[in-house]
Design a protein around this motif. Structure first.
Motif, short mmCIF file in Angstrom:
data_model
loop_
_atom_site.label_atom_id
_atom_site.label_comp_id
_atom_site.label_asym_id
_atom_site.label_seq_id
_atom_site.Cartn_x
_atom_site.Cartn_y
_atom_site.Cartn_z
N ASN A 138 0.87 -1.16 0.00
CA ASN A 138 0.00 0.00 0.00
C ASN A 138 0.92 1.22 0.00
OD1 ASN A 138 -1.65 2.13 0.64
ND2 ASN A 138 -2.78 1.03 2.25
N CYS A 171 1.10 3.74 3.05
CA CYS A 171 1.63 3.44 4.39
C CYS A 171 2.82 2.49 4.35
CB CYS A 171 0.54 2.84 5.26
SG CYS A 171 -0.03 1.27 4.59
N ASP A 204 2.62 -0.72 4.07
CA ASP A 204 2.27 -2.07 4.50
C ASP A 204 2.20 -2.99 3.28
OD1 ASP A 204 2.13 -1.57 7.21
OD2 ASP A 204 0.07 -0.88 7.11
N GLY A 262 -0.23 -5.08 8.30
CA GLY A 262 -1.10 -3.97 7.96
C GLY A 262 -2.08 -3.70 9.07
N CYS A 263 -2.95 -2.80 8.82
CA CYS A 263 -3.95 -2.40 9.82
C CYS A 263 -5.07 -3.43 9.85
CB CYS A 263 -4.48 -1.03 9.47
SG CYS A 263 -5.30 -1.01 7.87
N SER A 278 -7.06 -3.74 6.54
CA SER A 278 -6.42 -4.45 5.42
C SER A 278 -6.37 -5.95 5.68
CB SER A 278 -5.01 -3.91 5.17
OG SER A 278 -4.16 -4.21 6.24
N ARG A 311 -8.58 5.30 4.20
CA ARG A 311 -8.50 3.86 4.51
C ARG A 311 -8.98 2.97 3.36
NH1 ARG A 311 -7.83 3.30 9.86
NH2 ARG A 311 -6.57 1.55 9.21
N CYS A 362 -6.50 0.60 2.15
CA CYS A 362 -6.28 -0.52 3.08
C CYS A 362 -7.24 -1.65 2.74
CB CYS A 362 -6.54 -0.08 4.52
SG CYS A 362 -5.57 1.33 5.07
#
Ligand code: FES
Length: 146
Positions: free
Chosen positions: A38, A41, A43, A65-66, A69, A126, A129
């Motif tokens: 991504n 960020c 990730d 990742g978050c 994601s 987001r 994500c």
């Protein structure tokens, strides 16, 4: 969106994040593997798929990742199972439209848990994500065809 639905959706996302489905790697080499990051960020995610008789028979993911994601990756690896590459890419396009707040064909696929991610469309930062694993899946199938 009502706050009850919001809460339910949040629970579905957290369940996939905490209990990811299909997290891991296939041990044999007979898999389609794609890595994607991504750019916003850094990730990174790896998606692997197995194709047999013109269908995706299994998919797995690993990555960092978050919660959005990773929950989305968990949902995607469940959703593509049994689909042809064309269907999987069509589902990804529908998911992308849903995330961008566009109209999408709700009846073409049973989106199930995936609909829980539609609330993310309210947070533009987001969206990438949520779509990361799907874009990786699409790229893997696209590369495979070429
Ligand atoms: Fe990196 Fe969401 S913040 S994938």
């Amino acid at each position: 969106m009502s706050s009850n639905l919001d809460t339910l959706y949040r629970q579905v996302i957290m369940d996939h994040y905490k209990n990811p489905r299909n997290r891991g790697e296939f041990e044999d080499e007979d898999t389609l593997t794609v890595n994607m990051n991504n750019p916003t960020c850094g990730d990174r995610i790896q998606i692997q798929m197995k194709l047999e008789d013109g269908k995706v028979t299994a998919a797995k993911f690993v990555g960092e990742g978050c919660s959005i994601s990773l929950a989305s990756a968990s949902m995607m690896t469940q959703a593509v199972k049994g689909l042809t590459p064309e269907e999987a890419k069509a589902m990804s396009a529908i998911f992308s439209d849903m995330m961008l707040g566009k109209e999408y064909d709700e009846d073409r696929f049973d989106l199930g848990d995936i609909e829980a991610l539609q609330g993310v469309s309210k947070f533009p930062a987001r969206i990438k994500c949520a779509t990361l694993a799907w874009k990786a899946m699409e790229k893997g199938l696209q590369d495979h065809e070429e």
